[in-house]
Design an enzyme around this catalytic site. Structure first.
Site, PDB file in Angstrom:
ATOM      1  NE  ARG A  91     -14.439 -15.091 -31.710  1.00 11.80           N
ATOM      2  CZ  ARG A  91     -14.799 -13.823 -32.079  1.00 11.80           C
ATOM      3  NH1 ARG A  91     -13.459 -13.428 -31.014  1.00 11.80           N
ATOM      4  NH2 ARG A  91     -15.076 -12.786 -32.426  1.00 11.80           N
ATOM      5  CB  ILE A  92     -19.550 -13.526 -27.426  1.00  7.90           C
ATOM      6  CG1 ILE A  92     -18.803 -13.638 -25.768  1.00  7.90           C
ATOM      7  CG2 ILE A  92     -21.202 -14.034 -27.390  1.00  7.90           C
ATOM      8  CD1 ILE A  92     -19.111 -12.247 -25.872  1.00  7.90           C
ATOM      9  CG  HIS A 109     -16.869 -18.315 -15.344  1.00  9.93           C
ATOM     10  ND1 HIS A 109     -16.890 -17.298 -16.893  1.00  9.93           N
ATOM     11  CD2 HIS A 109     -17.064 -17.412 -14.606  1.00  9.93           C
ATOM     12  CE1 HIS A 109     -16.592 -15.877 -16.643  1.00  9.93           C
ATOM     13  NE2 HIS A 109     -16.510 -15.556 -14.884  1.00  9.93           N
ATOM     14  CD  GLU A 143     -27.993 -14.365 -17.582  1.00 10.94           C
ATOM     15  OE1 GLU A 143     -27.670 -14.220 -16.745  1.00 10.94           O
ATOM     16  OE2 GLU A 143     -29.258 -15.432 -16.710  1.00 10.94           O
ATOM     17  CG  ASP A 145     -19.562 -16.058 -18.570  1.00  5.03           C
ATOM     18  OD1 ASP A 145     -19.832 -17.070 -18.722  1.00  5.03           O
ATOM     19  OD2 ASP A 145     -19.130 -15.265 -18.253  1.00  5.03           O
ATOM     20  CD  GLU A 174     -10.890 -23.063 -14.291  1.00  5.18           C
ATOM     21  OE1 GLU A 174      -9.653 -23.144 -15.306  1.00  5.18           O
ATOM     22  OE2 GLU A 174     -11.069 -22.190 -14.399  1.00  5.18           O
TER      23      GLU A 174
HETATM   24  C1  GAR Z   1      -9.911 -21.394 -17.602  1.00  7.44           C
HETATM   25  O1  GAR Z   1      -9.249 -20.764 -16.681  1.00  7.44           O
HETATM   26  C2  GAR Z   1     -11.020 -21.890 -17.766  1.00  7.44           C
HETATM   27  O2  GAR Z   1     -11.467 -21.868 -16.374  1.00  7.44           O
HETATM   28  C3  GAR Z   1     -10.890 -19.762 -18.644  1.00  7.44           C
HETATM   29  O3  GAR Z   1      -9.908 -20.158 -19.181  1.00  7.44           O
HETATM   30  C4  GAR Z   1      -9.056 -20.499 -19.208  1.00  7.44           C
HETATM   31  C5  GAR Z   1      -8.485 -21.752 -19.796  1.00  7.44           C
HETATM   32  O4  GAR Z   1      -7.227 -22.114 -19.272  1.00  7.44           O
HETATM   33  N1  GAR Z   1     -12.432 -19.566 -19.279  1.00  7.44           N
HETATM   34  C6  GAR Z   1     -12.763 -18.211 -19.303  1.00  7.44           C
HETATM   35  O5  GAR Z   1     -12.160 -17.222 -18.701  1.00  7.44           O
HETATM   36  C7  GAR Z   1     -14.371 -18.224 -20.208  1.00  7.44           C
HETATM   37  N2  GAR Z   1     -14.681 -16.874 -20.072  1.00  7.44           N
HETATM   38  P1  GAR Z   1      -6.915 -24.032 -20.111  1.00  7.44           P
HETATM   39  O6  GAR Z   1      -7.136 -23.358 -21.932  1.00  7.44           O
HETATM   40  O7  GAR Z   1      -5.586 -24.042 -19.630  1.00  7.44           O
HETATM   41  O8  GAR Z   1      -8.223 -24.975 -19.839  1.00  7.44           O
END
Ligand code: GAR
Length: 210
Positions: A91-92, A109, A143, A145, A174
């Site tokens: 969500r934004i 991100h 801002e 991201d 990640e």
């Molecule tokens: C992750 O890849 C994260 O970088 C992305 O959602 C995924 C969540 O995975 N976030 C975005 O795109 C934010 N705009 P997870 O639920 O398995 O942690």
């Protein structure tokens, strides 16, 4: 020890990596609550399995972004957190919400910011013919991201990569960099200032620690 509240919208694999690092003692903190804007997501099960309090706040039940964010703030502040972690929270956020947690809210991100803000980052990196891609943990500012980067993880793009294979590779990175960033914040090695990220007493490079 720091109190961490994690916001999710989905599978919660980053949440899991952070829970694991708190349980092993690597992170000087505890996830005290997990908040999701969607019911029935696997991340809520992960939290329950770790005996962490969960809350679901359905954004569709609110008539504005402002009222949803105000309700989230009230729930979050009930847990008196030191750190808010956005882990796949889709969500934004309103400027009021972001300002309220300035300097104590992190996001991950799936791109090497400032490249590919927004959605569909893996496909966009492929379409651009990039040879490298990755993920960024950054402090959240108004801002989208756009806040200062704390850590980046890189992966190479191979000729036979698809958006799905790339997403898998990025996820592995990640799960390495998010616990590391949270570890540094909770150890008070990393913080936010008007000049950017401060790491071990020095302003970090704009792209973050690699
Ligand atoms: C992750 O890849 C994260 O970088 C992305 O959602 C995924 C969540 O995975 N976030 C975005 O795109 C934010 N705009 P997870 O639920 O398995 O942690």
């Amino acid at each position: 020890s720091k109190r961490i509240v994690v916001l999710i919208s989905g599978s919660g694999s980053n949440l899991q990596a952070i829970i694991d690092a708190t349980q092993s003692g690597r992170i000087n903190g505890d996830v005290v609550a997990v908040l999701s804007n969607k019911a029935d997501v696997f991340g809520l099960e992960r939290a329950a399995n770790a005996n962490i309090a969960t809350e679901v706040l359905n954004h569709k039940a609110f008539d504005s972004r402002e009222s949803f964010d105000a309700a989230m703030m009230q729930l979050i502040d009930g847990h008196t957190p030191d750190l808010i972690v956005l882990a796949g929270f889709m969500r934004i956020l309103t400027p009021e919400f972001v300002r309220h947690y300035e300097g104590r809210m992190l996001n991950i991100h799936p791109s090497l910011l400032p490249k590919y803000k927004g959605l569909h980052t893996h496909q966009r990196a492929l379409d651009a013919g990039d040879t490298e891609h990755g993920c960024t943990v950054h402090f959240v500012t108004e801002e989208l991201d756009g806040g200062p980067s704390l850590v980046q993880g890189r992966v190479s793009i191979d000729p036979d990569d698809s958006s799905e294979s790339l997403q898998q590779k990025v996820h592995v990175r990640e799960h390495q960099i998010y616990p590391l960033a949270v570890e540094w914040f909770c150890a008070e090695r990393a913080s936010w200032s008007s000049e950017g990220v401060v790491f071990d007493g020095q302003v970090a490079p704009a792209e973050g620690i690699q």
